[in-house]
Design an enzyme around this catalytic site. Sequence first.
Site, PDB file in Angstrom:
ATOM      1  N   ASN A 182       5.315  -7.189   4.364  1.00 21.51           N
ATOM      2  CA  ASN A 182       4.414  -7.263   3.224  1.00 21.51           C
ATOM      3  C   ASN A 182       5.156  -8.001   2.105  1.00 21.51           C
ATOM      4  OD1 ASN A 182       2.759  -6.832   1.038  1.00 21.51           O
ATOM      5  ND2 ASN A 182       2.651  -4.604   1.256  1.00 21.51           N
TER       6      ASN A 182
ATOM      7  N   HIS B 205      -7.943  -3.590  -0.204  1.00 18.51           N
ATOM      8  CA  HIS B 205      -7.510  -2.316   0.406  1.00 18.51           C
ATOM      9  C   HIS B 205      -8.190  -2.066   1.749  1.00 18.51           C
ATOM     10  CE1 HIS B 205      -6.745  -0.731  -3.953  1.00 18.51           C
ATOM     11  NE2 HIS B 205      -5.607  -1.126  -3.423  1.00 18.51           N
TER      12      HIS B 205
ATOM     13  N   ARG C 186      -5.588  -1.898 -15.114  1.00 17.32           N
ATOM     14  CA  ARG C 186      -6.758  -2.788 -15.082  1.00 17.32           C
ATOM     15  C   ARG C 186      -7.986  -2.107 -15.676  1.00 17.32           C
ATOM     16  NH1 ARG C 186      -5.772  -3.816  -8.983  1.00 17.32           N
ATOM     17  NH2 ARG C 186      -4.055  -5.304  -9.013  1.00 17.32           N
TER      18      ARG C 186
ATOM     19  N   ARG D 258       1.086  -8.609   6.321  1.00 13.66           N
ATOM     20  CA  ARG D 258      -0.027  -8.264   5.439  1.00 13.66           C
ATOM     21  C   ARG D 258      -0.364  -9.496   4.580  1.00 13.66           C
ATOM     22  NH1 ARG D 258      -0.079  -5.961  -0.480  1.00 13.66           N
ATOM     23  NH2 ARG D 258      -2.286  -5.527  -0.642  1.00 13.66           N
TER      24      ARG D 258
ATOM     25  N   GLU E 275      -1.276   1.813   5.806  1.00 14.56           N
ATOM     26  CA  GLU E 275      -1.699   0.428   6.062  1.00 14.56           C
ATOM     27  C   GLU E 275      -0.788  -0.250   7.086  1.00 14.56           C
ATOM     28  OE1 GLU E 275      -1.971   0.667   1.685  1.00 14.56           O
ATOM     29  OE2 GLU E 275      -2.929  -1.276   1.856  1.00 14.56           O
TER      30      GLU E 275
END
Length: 407
Positions: free
Chosen positions: A11, A183, A244, A94, A395
Amino acid sequence: MTEDMKILVLNAGSSSLKYQLMDSTTEEVLAKGLFDRIGMSGKAEHSWSLGGKKHSAKLEIENHEQALEAAVKVLSADGGVISSFDDISAVGHRVVHGGEYFSTSVAIDEDVLEKLDEVSPLAPLHNPAAVSCIRAARSLMPEITHVAAFDTAYHQTIPPKAHHYPLPQELYDKYKVRRYGFHGNSHRYVAQRVSDLVNIPLRDLKIISCHLGNGASIAAIKNGVSVDTSMGFTPLEGLMMGTRTGSIDPAIVTFLMRQENLSPDEIDNLMNKKSGLLGVTGISSDLRDVLDAQEAGNELAKLAREMYAYSIKRYIGQYMAVLGGLDIIVMTAGVGENSPVMRAAALAGLEHWGIAVDPWRNIEKSEVFKDGLEGEYKISASGSRVKVLVVPTNEELMIARDTKALL
Ligand code: ADP
């Protein structure tokens, strides 16, 4: 396929690289690590765990290729888990954005790399790093299969009425401005897990999956496929997050740009990095700090906590309507897995829709499953029509499984 196949999951960020080496048969994590501050002369740091022990080292790492070489060096040192790159059977990468090209993970070839370059403008901070890491890994391990697993792929099943924005059509044609969602590997993993845990096939379930980490998104999953999700063209849309805004009136953007004389980069930075929990409280993007501040009587922390929970509840209401019913809510990632306070607040008052959290189970993690993994438990009350489950996400495992399947 040999018995003890080892799959490396990577990743990559622009200055970081996370890795996990997994045994593809037992799905055991043999080693994992993280490189930070890659390319910042002499300041790079490698931390890794191997054989139950944690290690770290500062070193000179200029790029992903050097990071991979350094990782293999420690993994093959005395008592290590491989002896060289030759012991790695396949690599799963990823990749944040697959645009409209990829609805599943794929084996990487030159055509895939070209498409990744093409969609890079959609994820300018993430995709170029992934591509640079893929190129480095392929040049170090040219003989084996490399797979790309996308954050966006799982959401490609969302129908046009839910992924299209009401903008002039030519802007979609020109830039492919639409909802992609993110996601995906996490939502896919927890959906499969809850189906296994309650022993009902995915095709018979209506699930709302809440991935609540620093970045947060909710997905509506019907018959095993994603039919809507809160993140959009970028990860900025949807829930209020650590830093955010999530969804706000888009006219606020142009208003603030004019009033505060902000450039596109500045407003982008404000909405992505300085808003959310951090923006409202001025204290922290970490929910733990916000909850502590609230305990100490800070009014803005209380407001931020309420806003955060309310934004989750709103999406749950929306997605019950979208799904036309609901069987399971699953909570995952940092907040979903660890914050009983936020889980209870987000789901309070939904008894009328068959959602009742058991306060004791929520805190004590008492309602575990027979074949459950660590951290998996049920928090809904016995009479609750909708089951509420906590499932730690994984993940990397999803990426490793896809990689194995593509060999
Ligand atoms: P990322 O999106 O970076 O992978 P994580 O899934 O690790 O993030 O989630 C990180 C967030 O989880 C932290 O910012 C923190 O707010 C939250 N978190 C972790 N543990 C707790 C806890 N015990 N209580 C409340 N929030 C927590």
